[in-house]
Design a protein around this motif. Sequence first.
Motif, mmCIF file in Angstrom:
data_model
loop_
_atom_site.group_PDB
_atom_site.id
_atom_site.type_symbol
_atom_site.label_atom_id
_atom_site.label_comp_id
_atom_site.label_asym_id
_atom_site.label_seq_id
_atom_site.Cartn_x
_atom_site.Cartn_y
_atom_site.Cartn_z
ATOM 1 N N SER A 12 25.069 65.379 28.689
ATOM 2 C CA SER A 12 25.814 64.269 29.298
ATOM 3 C C SER A 12 26.536 64.718 30.561
ATOM 4 N N SER A 13 27.113 65.915 30.512
ATOM 5 C CA SER A 13 27.847 66.395 31.683
ATOM 6 C C SER A 13 26.914 66.625 32.865
ATOM 7 N N ASN A 73 29.730 57.320 34.239
ATOM 8 C CA ASN A 73 30.375 57.955 33.088
ATOM 9 C C ASN A 73 30.391 57.017 31.887
ATOM 10 N N ILE A 117 26.779 56.768 30.424
ATOM 11 C CA ILE A 117 26.399 58.004 29.735
ATOM 12 C C ILE A 117 27.203 58.168 28.449
ATOM 13 N N THR A 118 28.466 57.775 28.465
ATOM 14 C CA THR A 118 29.296 57.870 27.262
ATOM 15 C C THR A 118 28.745 56.967 26.158
ATOM 16 N N SER A 156 25.369 58.497 25.000
ATOM 17 C CA SER A 156 25.527 59.737 24.233
ATOM 18 C C SER A 156 26.161 59.476 22.870
#
Length: 170
Positions: A39-40, A56, A59-60, A63
């Motif tokens: 993710s990062s 972000n 993706i959060t 994930s």
Amino acid sequence: MKSLLSQKPGTAAKETTAPGALTSFIRFVVCGGGVGVLSSAAVPLLAALMPWAAANALITVASTILCTELHALFTFGTGRRPGWREHWQSAGSATAAYAATSAAILILHTVQPTPGMLTEQLVYLSASGLAGIGRFLVLRLFVFADHGTRTAAITIPVRPTPAPAFSAAA
């Protein structure tokens, strides 16, 4: 013995037992950490196409969904994919962990307005570790616990009441 073909759709026979606490915790760290590393790397790539906050957030969400699937199938060995309830509860525990780490950094900046990078990382990683342990416990004990083995042990004796006596003479 039922075969897999005679079972209801969507159900699967459990051939293995759920892993122990230590095994589950190691799997939790590996799955969560692995997805966290991916993710990062994904956030800055996606941020090239949209604002960073939006990248972000996407993706959060992605994930968290992926981790919930991995935790159900691999970490806690439920033998089935998670349903909506598990996804919402997992998202709630992830939100609580996010709030805890954010609060830790906010408190740090309140106490020390210009902390060094090492201090900030130490506080963040400590808060993340504690939040991760809390999230593991919530997922193991509540979200992915085998509730089918918990049965109510309370029985209430019922005494039959005698039937009313009717007389034949009216």
